[in-house]
Scaffold this motif. Structure first.
Motif, PDB file in Angstrom:
ATOM      1  N   LEU A 154       1.092  -1.381  -0.042  1.00  0.00           N
ATOM      2  CA  LEU A 154       0.056   0.213   0.157  1.00  0.00           C
ATOM      3  C   LEU A 154       0.954   1.248  -0.304  1.00  0.00           C
ATOM      4  CD1 LEU A 154      -2.290  -1.179   2.579  1.00  0.00           C
ATOM      5  CD2 LEU A 154      -3.239  -0.327  -0.022  1.00  0.00           C
ATOM      6  N   VAL A 155       2.332   0.983   0.902  1.00  0.00           N
ATOM      7  CA  VAL A 155       2.458   2.310   0.352  1.00  0.00           C
ATOM      8  C   VAL A 155       3.152   2.126  -0.305  1.00  0.00           C
ATOM      9  CG1 VAL A 155       4.970   3.154   1.703  1.00  0.00           C
ATOM     10  CG2 VAL A 155       3.246   2.076   3.385  1.00  0.00           C
ATOM     11  N   TYR A 156       3.944   1.319  -1.054  1.00  0.00           N
ATOM     12  CA  TYR A 156       4.675   1.681  -2.492  1.00  0.00           C
ATOM     13  C   TYR A 156       3.843   2.316  -3.823  1.00  0.00           C
ATOM     14  CZ  TYR A 156       6.445  -0.048  -6.961  1.00  0.00           C
ATOM     15  OH  TYR A 156       6.804  -0.248  -8.748  1.00  0.00           O
ATOM     16  N   GLU A 157       1.974   1.423  -3.581  1.00  0.00           N
ATOM     17  CA  GLU A 157       1.235   2.090  -4.380  1.00  0.00           C
ATOM     18  C   GLU A 157       1.041   3.905  -4.681  1.00  0.00           C
ATOM     19  OE1 GLU A 157      -0.223   0.743  -7.001  1.00  0.00           O
ATOM     20  OE2 GLU A 157       1.610  -1.021  -6.876  1.00  0.00           O
ATOM     21  N   ARG A 158       1.256   3.774  -2.578  1.00  0.00           N
ATOM     22  CA  ARG A 158       1.051   5.699  -2.956  1.00  0.00           C
ATOM     23  C   ARG A 158      -0.368   5.429  -1.819  1.00  0.00           C
ATOM     24  NH1 ARG A 158       5.409   8.218  -4.037  1.00  0.00           N
ATOM     25  NH2 ARG A 158       6.542   7.567  -5.649  1.00  0.00           N
ATOM     26  N   LEU A 167       8.458  20.266   2.994  1.00  0.00           N
ATOM     27  CA  LEU A 167      10.054  20.316   2.112  1.00  0.00           C
ATOM     28  C   LEU A 167      10.016  18.702   2.062  1.00  0.00           C
ATOM     29  CD1 LEU A 167      11.514  21.702   0.404  1.00  0.00           C
ATOM     30  CD2 LEU A 167      13.199  21.684   1.744  1.00  0.00           C
ATOM     31  N   SER A 168      10.207  17.709   2.787  1.00  0.00           N
ATOM     32  CA  SER A 168       9.726  16.065   2.969  1.00  0.00           C
ATOM     33  C   SER A 168       9.201  16.489   2.186  1.00  0.00           C
ATOM     34  CB  SER A 168       9.868  16.138   3.971  1.00  0.00           C
ATOM     35  OG  SER A 168       8.754  16.382   4.347  1.00  0.00           O
ATOM     36  N   ASP A 169       7.668  16.002   1.737  1.00  0.00           N
ATOM     37  CA  ASP A 169       7.219  15.849   0.942  1.00  0.00           C
ATOM     38  C   ASP A 169       7.232  16.123  -0.279  1.00  0.00           C
ATOM     39  OD1 ASP A 169       5.493  15.456   3.701  1.00  0.00           O
ATOM     40  OD2 ASP A 169       3.205  16.110   2.314  1.00  0.00           O
ATOM     41  N   ILE A 170       7.858  17.164  -0.772  1.00  0.00           N
ATOM     42  CA  ILE A 170       7.153  17.742  -1.990  1.00  0.00           C
ATOM     43  C   ILE A 170       8.788  16.710  -2.953  1.00  0.00           C
ATOM     44  CG2 ILE A 170       9.461  19.296  -1.683  1.00  0.00           C
ATOM     45  CD1 ILE A 170       8.045  20.671  -4.269  1.00  0.00           C
ATOM     46  N   GLY A 171       9.794  16.376  -2.211  1.00  0.00           N
ATOM     47  CA  GLY A 171      10.783  15.590  -2.750  1.00  0.00           C
ATOM     48  C   GLY A 171      11.009  13.573  -2.226  1.00  0.00           C
ATOM     49  N   ARG A 172       9.985  13.384  -1.587  1.00  0.00           N
ATOM     50  CA  ARG A 172       9.511  11.873  -1.778  1.00  0.00           C
ATOM     51  C   ARG A 172       7.975  12.372  -2.542  1.00  0.00           C
ATOM     52  NH1 ARG A 172       7.614  11.243   4.100  1.00  0.00           N
ATOM     53  NH2 ARG A 172       6.609   9.558   4.014  1.00  0.00           N
ATOM     54  N   PHE A 173       7.174  12.262  -2.312  1.00  0.00           N
ATOM     55  CA  PHE A 173       6.089  12.596  -3.482  1.00  0.00           C
ATOM     56  C   PHE A 173       6.400  13.338  -4.885  1.00  0.00           C
ATOM     57  CE2 PHE A 173       4.627  12.259   1.088  1.00  0.00           C
ATOM     58  CZ  PHE A 173       4.550  11.037   1.188  1.00  0.00           C
ATOM     59  N   TRP A 174       7.186  13.610  -5.480  1.00  0.00           N
ATOM     60  CA  TRP A 174       6.849  14.502  -6.546  1.00  0.00           C
ATOM     61  C   TRP A 174       6.470  14.179  -7.972  1.00  0.00           C
ATOM     62  CZ3 TRP A 174       7.648  19.418  -8.075  1.00  0.00           C
ATOM     63  CH2 TRP A 174       7.815  19.935  -9.177  1.00  0.00           C
ATOM     64  N   PRO A 175       6.539  12.483  -8.533  1.00  0.00           N
ATOM     65  CA  PRO A 175       6.018  11.928  -8.963  1.00  0.00           C
ATOM     66  C   PRO A 175       4.002  12.459  -9.042  1.00  0.00           C
ATOM     67  CG  PRO A 175       7.518  10.492  -8.024  1.00  0.00           C
ATOM     68  CD  PRO A 175       7.226  11.832  -7.407  1.00  0.00           C
ATOM     69  N   VAL A 176       3.771  12.022  -7.593  1.00  0.00           N
ATOM     70  CA  VAL A 176       2.279  11.856  -7.431  1.00  0.00           C
ATOM     71  C   VAL A 176       2.261  13.405  -6.899  1.00  0.00           C
ATOM     72  CG1 VAL A 176      -0.112  11.674  -5.674  1.00  0.00           C
ATOM     73  CG2 VAL A 176       2.559   9.869  -6.207  1.00  0.00           C
ATOM     74  N   LEU A 177       2.475  14.059  -6.773  1.00  0.00           N
ATOM     75  CA  LEU A 177       2.436  15.733  -7.017  1.00  0.00           C
ATOM     76  C   LEU A 177       2.198  16.230  -8.153  1.00  0.00           C
ATOM     77  CD1 LEU A 177       4.834  16.919  -4.023  1.00  0.00           C
ATOM     78  CD2 LEU A 177       1.861  16.933  -4.113  1.00  0.00           C
ATOM     79  N   THR A 178       2.811  15.780  -9.401  1.00  0.00           N
ATOM     80  CA  THR A 178       2.906  16.762 -10.372  1.00  0.00           C
ATOM     81  C   THR A 178       1.364  15.791 -11.014  1.00  0.00           C
ATOM     82  OG1 THR A 178       4.061  14.719 -11.199  1.00  0.00           O
ATOM     83  CG2 THR A 178       5.629  16.583 -10.667  1.00  0.00           C
ATOM     84  N   LYS A 179       1.373  14.517 -11.136  1.00  0.00           N
ATOM     85  CA  LYS A 179       0.117  13.929 -11.646  1.00  0.00           C
ATOM     86  C   LYS A 179      -0.915  14.887 -10.994  1.00  0.00           C
ATOM     87  CE  LYS A 179      -2.180   9.863 -11.537  1.00  0.00           C
ATOM     88  NZ  LYS A 179      -2.768   8.510 -11.012  1.00  0.00           N
ATOM     89  N   ARG A 180      -1.417  14.856  -9.780  1.00  0.00           N
ATOM     90  CA  ARG A 180      -2.348  15.207  -9.035  1.00  0.00           C
ATOM     91  C   ARG A 180      -2.464  17.059  -9.205  1.00  0.00           C
ATOM     92  NH1 ARG A 180      -6.649  17.052  -7.993  1.00  0.00           N
ATOM     93  NH2 ARG A 180      -7.635  17.112  -6.754  1.00  0.00           N
ATOM     94  N   LEU A 181      -0.740  17.932  -9.739  1.00  0.00           N
ATOM     95  CA  LEU A 181      -1.192  18.927 -10.138  1.00  0.00           C
ATOM     96  C   LEU A 181      -1.644  19.361 -11.881  1.00  0.00           C
ATOM     97  CD1 LEU A 181       1.571  20.856  -8.606  1.00  0.00           C
ATOM     98  CD2 LEU A 181      -0.893  21.335  -8.322  1.00  0.00           C
ATOM     99  N   ARG A 182      -1.209  18.293 -12.419  1.00  0.00           N
ATOM    100  CA  ARG A 182      -1.669  18.538 -13.956  1.00  0.00           C
ATOM    101  C   ARG A 182      -3.056  18.575 -14.317  1.00  0.00           C
ATOM    102  NH1 ARG A 182       3.015  14.660 -15.019  1.00  0.00           N
ATOM    103  NH2 ARG A 182       4.958  15.575 -15.146  1.00  0.00           N
ATOM    104  N   ARG A 183      -3.400  17.359 -13.267  1.00  0.00           N
ATOM    105  CA  ARG A 183      -5.269  17.602 -13.670  1.00  0.00           C
ATOM    106  C   ARG A 183      -5.086  18.271 -13.140  1.00  0.00           C
ATOM    107  NH1 ARG A 183      -5.805  12.289 -10.319  1.00  0.00           N
ATOM    108  NH2 ARG A 183      -7.030  13.538  -8.366  1.00  0.00           N
ATOM    109  N   ALA A 184      -5.318  19.444 -12.025  1.00  0.00           N
ATOM    110  CA  ALA A 184      -6.150  20.134 -11.325  1.00  0.00           C
ATOM    111  C   ALA A 184      -5.715  21.259 -12.446  1.00  0.00           C
ATOM    112  CB  ALA A 184      -5.312  20.132  -9.637  1.00  0.00           C
ATOM    113  N   ALA A 185      -4.950  21.803 -12.638  1.00  0.00           N
ATOM    114  CA  ALA A 185      -5.729  22.152 -13.868  1.00  0.00           C
ATOM    115  C   ALA A 185      -6.290  22.446 -15.008  1.00  0.00           C
ATOM    116  CB  ALA A 185      -3.338  22.134 -14.476  1.00  0.00           C
TER     117      ALA A 185
END
Length: 273
Positions: free
Chosen positions: A72-76, A248-266
């Motif tokens: 579950l952690v691997y799949e985020r 700051l720790s979140d942006i480093g650890r979850f960058w792929p998820v964040l980019t996906k979420r922000l693109r969809r949000a746009a």
């Protein structure tokens, strides 16, 4: 057991404790059920919960619990902090976002920002060019983001050090950007702030490949921010960016998820502007 009638008149029974209102399939995958029970238990502990407690509440042996948690952690769908406690991950907010969007999408930009901040826990910002300067035009605070005192509506300083500023500057031509930076200056906010135009140009070039612009501790120590361009119109005054601030720790650890979420949000936000 409580008896109810189906539309066809036949009786059906279900437990008063679990009123799911549907028949149980004859064949189910036990590991999937266990994973879902883990998700439910973790969701009830807002401050995080240990693997030992999860195993106990689910009635699992530790080896099985750890294998499920690791997956579950691997799949985020879960996240594990430095103290070994588990909490819900960003993929859960994505699934919730998709559900709420399918059922009833937001009607205004403000509705969208409140929903996004509630789902992710991160503060969200909208910024535009106002009188030729990148400025924050809307803010919704999230409970998992550090408070950034200066990033309030009307803030128009430090475009070179903020993700929303970088995203807007990236929409300018090189000569326009150079003229802006010469006039505005490149003030140092932290030890990581980029204060040379060439360094900023390289930064923008790297992030332009993904379309998600970031700053990591360049505006405020311990805080990171990521931004996307929502609308890139011919008129600079019509250009809009969306940003999210986080530890700051979140942006480093979850960058792929964040980019996906922000693109969809746009994509979701564009029709609401």
């Amino acid at each position: 057991m409580v008896e109810q009638r189906r539309p066809d008149g036949r009786a059906r029974k279900h437990s008063g404790i679990q009123p799911r209102g549907r028949d149980e399939p004859t064949k189910m995958i036990q590991s999937v059920q266990r994973a879902l029970r883990i998700m439910e238990i973790v969701g009830r502990h807002s401050g995080g919960v240990s693997a030992q407690r999860i195993a106990f509440e689910c009635g699992l042996n530790r080896a099985t619990a750890y294998n499920l948690l690791r997956t579950l952690v691997y799949e985020r769908y879960l996240r594990r902090d430095d103290e070994g406690r588990y909490s819900l991950g960003l993929e859960v907010s994505d699934r919730y976002s998709e559900l709420t969007q399918a059922m009833a999408g937001p009607r205004t930009c403000g509705d969208f920002m409140r929903r996004m901040s509630t789902e992710t826990g991160y503060s969200t910002f909208v910024a535009k060019f106002v009188e030729g300067r990148p400025a924050v035009t809307s803010v919704t605070e999230g409970n998992r983001s550090p408070h950034v005192e200066d990033l309030i509506v009307g803030f128009d300083d430090g475009a070179h050090a903020t993700a929303l500023g970088k995203a807007l500057l990236a929409t300018l031509r090189f000569t326009e950007r150079a003229m802006f930076l010469k006039a505005a200056g490149m003030r140092r906010f932290t030890g990581k702030t980029l204060t040379e135009p060439d360094a900023l140009e390289h930064d923008l070039m790297v992030y332009s490949e993904s379309g998600v612009y970031a700053e990591m501790g360049q505006f405020q120590d311990g805080v990171g921010c990521a931004a996307v361009v929502v609308r890139d119109a011919d008129d600079p005054a019509e250009r809009v960016v969306l940003a999210a601030a986080m530890p700051l720790s979140d942006i480093g650890r979850f960058w792929p998820v964040l980019t996906k979420r922000l693109r969809r949000a746009a994509v979701e936000l564009q029709p609401l502007l």
